[in-house]
Motif scaffolding. Structure first.
Motif, mmCIF file in Angstrom:
data_model
loop_
_atom_site.group_PDB
_atom_site.id
_atom_site.type_symbol
_atom_site.label_atom_id
_atom_site.label_comp_id
_atom_site.label_asym_id
_atom_site.label_seq_id
_atom_site.Cartn_x
_atom_site.Cartn_y
_atom_site.Cartn_z
ATOM 1 N N ASP A 35 38.172 42.862 46.594
ATOM 2 C CA ASP A 35 37.241 42.616 47.700
ATOM 3 C C ASP A 35 36.232 43.758 47.825
ATOM 4 O OD1 ASP A 35 38.519 40.253 48.233
ATOM 5 O OD2 ASP A 35 39.664 41.022 49.954
ATOM 6 N N ASP A 57 32.260 43.284 47.409
ATOM 7 C CA ASP A 57 31.356 43.687 48.494
ATOM 8 C C ASP A 57 30.302 44.665 47.983
ATOM 9 O OD1 ASP A 57 30.734 43.785 51.435
ATOM 10 O OD2 ASP A 57 31.205 45.902 51.112
ATOM 11 N N ARG A 104 44.088 42.733 45.730
ATOM 12 C CA ARG A 104 43.123 41.905 46.461
ATOM 13 C C ARG A 104 42.133 42.802 47.211
ATOM 14 N NH1 ARG A 104 40.860 37.207 46.376
ATOM 15 N NH2 ARG A 104 42.873 36.153 46.133
#
Length: 267
Positions: free
Chosen positions: A172, A176, A168
Motif C-alpha cells: 500500500d 501510494d 500488505r
C-alpha cells in the motif's frame, strides 16, 4: 602416575572420563567442598570411591537440569531441603527455556526460508497483495540474481519478520507513492525543486522496507526503472513517462548532494 583398580578408587582423570566432565571441574568441586575424594594415593593424588562417584553422578545430573552449585549442595546435604519441590521449580524453568528455544528454532526456520525464497507468501497471497500483474517467479529470479549481496540478506531479514498483513502495508505504501509521483509529474513539479527532492527522500524511506537505500544506489535504481523493460512498463503503466521523470528528479537530487549521476555506482 600409576593407575589403580576401581576397588581402590578411580584417579581424577578416570573419574572425569567416566562422568563426562573435565579434570579441572573435579578439582574445582573438590576445592569448594562440593565433592571431595575419600582416598589419596601415597603420593597425594586424589582417588574417588564408588560412593564418591555416586555423589558426583548426582551432581552432574542436577547440574544438567540447570541447578547452580549452591543449590546442588543444599539438595545433597541439607535434610530440610524440599528436593521434589526444588526439582519441580527447576522443571518449570526448563519448560520455559524449551519454549524459548522452540520459538528461536521457528524464527531460524523462517530466516532460512526467507534467505532461500525471499517472500514467505503463497502464490495466491502474493497475487492478492501485489496485484494481478505480479509474477510469483520474481522472488526466485531475484535471489538467483542478487542472493550473494548484502542487500538480499537485509531484505531476507525483513521478509522473515513479515506476514501477509505487513506485506500488505508495504504494498500500500509503494502504491501510494506511485500515485503521488504521478500526480506530481502531472502538476509539473520540476526536478531539483524542494517538492521534487522531498519525493526523492520519500522514495528512499518507502524503499527501506526492502533494504536501506543510499543516494548513489537510488540513482542506479532510478536508471534501472527507466531502462529495464519490466520496471519501465510498471511505471509507465501508472503514468506514461513516469519512469523517465522519476529518474530526472533523482538525478537532480543527487547532484545537489555532490553525486554525479553518470558515474554513480551501487554503493
Amino acid at each position: 602416575m600409576p593407575d589403580v583398580t576401581d576397588a581402590d578408587g578411580l584417579t581424577v582423570g578416570r573419574a572425569a572420563a567416566r562422568l563426562g566432565v573435565t579434570v579441572r571441574t573435579l578439582h574445582h568441586w573438590d576445592d569448594i567442598g562440593l565433592a571431595t575424594p575419600s582416598l589419596r594415593t601415597p603420593a597425594g593424588y586424589r582417588l574417588y570411591t564408588a560412593g564418591d562417584l555416586d555423589r558426583l553422578h548426582r551432581i552432574v545430573v542436577y547440574r544438567e537440569t540447570g541447578l547452580d552449585l549452591d543449590r546442588i549442595r543444599a539438595v545433597l546435604d541439607d535434610s530440610a531441603t524440599d528436593v521434589p519441590g526444588a526439582l519441580r521449580a527447576q522443571r518449570a524453568l526448563v519448560a520455559e527455556r524449551i519454549d524459548r528455544l522452540q520459538q528461536l528454532g521457528a524464527g531460524l526456520d523462517r530466516m532460512i526460508d526467507a534467505h532461500e525464497r525471499g517472500l514467505l507468501l503463497t502464490a495466491e497471497q502474493q497475487a492478492a497483495i501485489f496485484g494481478p500483474g505480479w509474477d510469483p517467479a520474481w522472488p526466485a529470479e531475484a535471489r538467483e540474481r542478487y542472493g550473494h549481496t548484502a542487500q538480499w540478506q537485509q531484505y531476507a531479514e525483513r521478509s522473515a519478520a513479515r506476514g501477509p498483513a505487513e506485506w500488505r502495508a508495504v504494498a500500500d505504501a509503494v502504491a501510494d507513492l506511485d500515485r503521488t509521483l504521478a500526480e506530481a509529474m502531472d502538476a509539473g513539479v520540476v526536478p531539483g525543486s524542494p517538492e521534487a527532492n522531498r519525493l526523492v527522500e520519500r522514495h528512499r524511506e518507502v524503499f527501506a522496507a526492502y533494504f536501506p537505500l543510499t543516494r548513489q544506489m537510488q540513482v542506479c535504481l532510478a536508471r534501472t526503472y527507466e531502462t529495464d523493460l519490466a520496471f519501465a512498463a510498471h511505471y509507465d503503466g501508472v503514468r506514461t513517462g513516469l519512469a523517465a521523470w522519476f529518474r530526472r528528479i533523482v538525478d537532480a537530487d543527487a547532484r545537489a548532494h555532490g553525486i554525479d549521476p553518470d558515474t554513480a555506482t551501487w554503493q
